[in-house]
Design a protein around this motif. Structure first.
Motif, PDB file in Angstrom:
ATOM      1  N   ALA A 107       0.852  -1.197   0.000  1.00 54.29           N
ATOM      2  CA  ALA A 107       0.000   0.000   0.000  1.00 54.29           C
ATOM      3  C   ALA A 107       0.881   1.238   0.000  1.00 54.29           C
ATOM      4  N   ARG A 108       0.646   2.105  -0.976  1.00 58.46           N
ATOM      5  CA  ARG A 108       1.418   3.336  -1.084  1.00 58.46           C
ATOM      6  C   ARG A 108       0.484   4.532  -0.931  1.00 58.46           C
ATOM      7  N   PRO A 109       0.636   5.339   0.114  1.00 57.79           N
ATOM      8  CA  PRO A 109      -0.179   6.554   0.233  1.00 57.79           C
ATOM      9  C   PRO A 109       0.124   7.484  -0.947  1.00 57.79           C
ATOM     10  N   PHE A 110      -0.869   8.256  -1.375  1.00 55.57           N
ATOM     11  CA  PHE A 110      -0.644   9.194  -2.470  1.00 55.57           C
ATOM     12  C   PHE A 110      -1.396  10.487  -2.228  1.00 55.57           C
ATOM     13  N   GLY A 136      -6.323  12.498  -1.752  1.00 52.47           N
ATOM     14  CA  GLY A 136      -5.342  11.729  -1.026  1.00 52.47           C
ATOM     15  C   GLY A 136      -5.911  10.363  -0.703  1.00 52.47           C
ATOM     16  N   GLY A 137      -5.077   9.350  -0.728  1.00 55.53           N
ATOM     17  CA  GLY A 137      -5.560   7.999  -0.451  1.00 55.53           C
ATOM     18  C   GLY A 137      -4.446   6.988  -0.458  1.00 55.53           C
ATOM     19  N   LEU A 138      -4.802   5.753  -0.795  1.00 59.69           N
ATOM     20  CA  LEU A 138      -3.855   4.637  -0.857  1.00 59.69           C
ATOM     21  C   LEU A 138      -3.911   3.976  -2.224  1.00 59.69           C
ATOM     22  N   ASP A 139      -2.755   3.604  -2.736  1.00 58.47           N
ATOM     23  CA  ASP A 139      -2.671   2.786  -3.943  1.00 58.47           C
ATOM     24  C   ASP A 139      -2.267   1.388  -3.466  1.00 58.47           C
ATOM     25  N   ILE A 140      -3.222   0.470  -3.472  1.00 53.94           N
ATOM     26  CA  ILE A 140      -3.001  -0.884  -2.975  1.00 53.94           C
ATOM     27  C   ILE A 140      -2.810  -1.806  -4.173  1.00 53.94           C
ATOM     28  N   HIS A 146      -4.864  -2.774  -9.248  1.00 57.49           N
ATOM     29  CA  HIS A 146      -4.651  -1.795  -8.179  1.00 57.49           C
ATOM     30  C   HIS A 146      -6.016  -1.348  -7.659  1.00 57.49           C
ATOM     31  N   ILE A 147      -6.128  -1.181  -6.347  1.00 59.39           N
ATOM     32  CA  ILE A 147      -7.318  -0.604  -5.724  1.00 59.39           C
ATOM     33  C   ILE A 147      -6.884   0.715  -5.091  1.00 59.39           C
ATOM     34  N   THR A 148      -7.617   1.789  -5.383  1.00 60.11           N
ATOM     35  CA  THR A 148      -7.223   3.101  -4.873  1.00 60.11           C
ATOM     36  C   THR A 148      -8.389   3.803  -4.174  1.00 60.11           C
ATOM     37  N   PRO A 149      -8.573   3.560  -2.864  1.00 61.43           N
ATOM     38  CA  PRO A 149      -9.544   4.360  -2.108  1.00 61.43           C
ATOM     39  C   PRO A 149      -8.976   5.770  -1.913  1.00 61.43           C
ATOM     40  N   GLU A 150      -9.868   6.769  -1.980  1.00 63.12           N
ATOM     41  CA  GLU A 150      -9.396   8.152  -1.968  1.00 63.12           C
ATOM     42  C   GLU A 150     -10.484   9.082  -1.431  1.00 63.12           C
ATOM     43  N   ILE A 151     -10.064  10.124  -0.750  1.00 64.86           N
ATOM     44  CA  ILE A 151     -10.947  11.242  -0.418  1.00 64.86           C
ATOM     45  C   ILE A 151     -10.564  12.363  -1.376  1.00 64.86           C
ATOM     46  N   ARG A 152     -11.570  12.896  -2.093  1.00 63.79           N
ATOM     47  CA  ARG A 152     -11.308  13.919  -3.103  1.00 63.79           C
ATOM     48  C   ARG A 152     -12.122  15.178  -2.803  1.00 63.79           C
ATOM     49  N   TYR A 153     -11.463  16.309  -2.920  1.00 69.60           N
ATOM     50  CA  TYR A 153     -12.095  17.616  -2.746  1.00 69.60           C
ATOM     51  C   TYR A 153     -12.081  18.338  -4.085  1.00 69.60           C
ATOM     52  N   SER A 154     -13.229  18.866  -4.502  1.00 72.04           N
ATOM     53  CA  SER A 154     -13.315  19.650  -5.739  1.00 72.04           C
ATOM     54  C   SER A 154     -13.809  21.048  -5.407  1.00 72.04           C
ATOM     55  N   ARG A 155     -13.167  22.038  -5.977  1.00 71.64           N
ATOM     56  CA  ARG A 155     -13.567  23.437  -5.797  1.00 71.64           C
ATOM     57  C   ARG A 155     -13.917  24.012  -7.167  1.00 71.64           C
ATOM     58  N   ARG A 156     -15.152  24.466  -7.326  1.00 67.98           N
ATOM     59  CA  ARG A 156     -15.576  25.088  -8.582  1.00 67.98           C
ATOM     60  C   ARG A 156     -15.174  26.557  -8.575  1.00 67.98           C
ATOM     61  N   PHE A 157     -14.656  27.029  -9.711  1.00 71.53           N
ATOM     62  CA  PHE A 157     -14.333  28.449  -9.835  1.00 71.53           C
ATOM     63  C   PHE A 157     -15.574  29.260 -10.218  1.00 71.53           C
ATOM     64  N   GLN A 158     -16.470  28.654 -11.001  1.00 71.28           N
ATOM     65  CA  GLN A 158     -17.748  29.273 -11.330  1.00 71.28           C
ATOM     66  C   GLN A 158     -18.837  28.381 -10.763  1.00 71.28           C
ATOM     67  N   PHE A 176     -16.935  17.282  -1.513  1.00 72.20           N
ATOM     68  CA  PHE A 176     -16.087  16.206  -1.026  1.00 72.20           C
ATOM     69  C   PHE A 176     -16.691  14.880  -1.456  1.00 72.20           C
ATOM     70  N   ASP A 177     -15.848  13.951  -1.922  1.00 74.98           N
ATOM     71  CA  ASP A 177     -16.308  12.638  -2.359  1.00 74.98           C
ATOM     72  C   ASP A 177     -15.378  11.560  -1.795  1.00 74.98           C
ATOM     73  N   PHE A 178     -15.958  10.405  -1.470  1.00 75.27           N
ATOM     74  CA  PHE A 178     -15.159   9.206  -1.227  1.00 75.27           C
ATOM     75  C   PHE A 178     -15.125   8.472  -2.551  1.00 75.27           C
ATOM     76  N   MET A 179     -13.940   8.217  -3.087  1.00 75.86           N
ATOM     77  CA  MET A 179     -13.772   7.570  -4.382  1.00 75.86           C
ATOM     78  C   MET A 179     -13.072   6.216  -4.199  1.00 75.86           C
ATOM     79  N   LEU A 180     -13.395   5.285  -5.084  1.00 71.74           N
ATOM     80  CA  LEU A 180     -12.720   4.003  -5.112  1.00 71.74           C
ATOM     81  C   LEU A 180     -12.424   3.656  -6.569  1.00 71.74           C
ATOM     82  N   GLY A 181     -11.148   3.486  -6.886  1.00 71.95           N
ATOM     83  CA  GLY A 181     -10.741   3.138  -8.238  1.00 71.95           C
ATOM     84  C   GLY A 181     -10.216   1.712  -8.297  1.00 71.95           C
ATOM     85  N   ILE A 182     -10.517   1.032  -9.397  1.00 71.54           N
ATOM     86  CA  ILE A 182      -9.978  -0.310  -9.650  1.00 71.54           C
ATOM     87  C   ILE A 182      -9.396  -0.277 -11.060  1.00 71.54           C
ATOM     88  N   THR A 183      -8.080  -0.487 -11.165  1.00 68.79           N
ATOM     89  CA  THR A 183      -7.417  -0.460 -12.461  1.00 68.79           C
ATOM     90  C   THR A 183      -6.629  -1.735 -12.694  1.00 68.79           C
TER      91      THR A 183
END
Length: 184
Positions: A107-110, A136-140, A146-158, A176-183
């Motif tokens: 597991a590698r934090p990113f 930010g999250g983990l690359d497992i 690879h499984i990548t659970p992540e907390i993601r923050y998005s800021r809209r300019f408009q 704010f979103d909880f994301m899960l990627g599988i690659t």
């Protein structure tokens, strides 16, 4: 689009294990639109999930990039003393994020950051938006994927504005979103 061209140009230069194709999905924390309330009516917009394909490029020294095409489904509800209206729409998000993975064995934090472009579909909107995404999250790494659970923050300019019966809704600038990627 220019960033995607650079990403696709560099992809063939990476080793085969360094390219990941898969899916990314998630759940939002909170609603994407500010509710409007008055004495006569209530308008709200809800988002229950985000889902779409992802492409990752893992470079040496922990660096990398990812490009997602994420879809959010919205349900809008207008309730007055005499009637109710229900409408649905969606939003496409295209984040291009640069990533840095810290050292690790399994597991590698990113951390990740980059621009995000958003387009609202299916409802009347005064404008689309762009912004920035931070995560930010983990690359497992598990054999074959690879499984990548992540907390993601998005800021809209408009802030997009959705026109609905009786009134309209303004999008929240912060998401704010909880994301899960599988690659693979």
């Amino acid at each position: 689009m220019k960033h995607l061209a650079v990403f696709l140009f560099l992809a063939p230069l990476a080793p085969a294990d360094s390219i990941g194709i898969g899916m990314r999905g998630g759940l939002p924390f909170g609603d994407a639109f500010e509710s409007a309330r008055s004495r006569d009516f209530t308008i709200s917009g809800h988002n229950r999930f985000v889902l779409g394909p992802t492409l990752e490029l893992r470079l040496p020294l922990g660096f990398g990039a990812s490009f997602d095409a994420l879809y959010r489904r919205y349900n809008f509800e207008t309730i007055s003393s005499t009637s109710s209206f229900f409408e649905s729409g969606g939003q496409w998000e295209f984040p291009l994020m640069l990533r840095y993975r810290f050292p690790g064995i399994v597991a590698r934090p990113f951390v990740a950051a980059g621009p995000v472009f958003q387009k609202i579909t299916g409802v009347t909107s005064t404008r689309n938006s762009s912004g920035v995404a931070l995560g930010g999250g983990l690359d497992i790494k598990i054999p074959l994927f690879h499984i990548t659970p992540e907390i993601r923050y998005s800021r809209r300019f408009q802030e997009p504005f959705i026109t609905l019966p009786l009134s309209g809704l303004r999008a929240n600038a912060n998401q704010f979103d909880f994301m899960l990627g599988i690659t693979f």
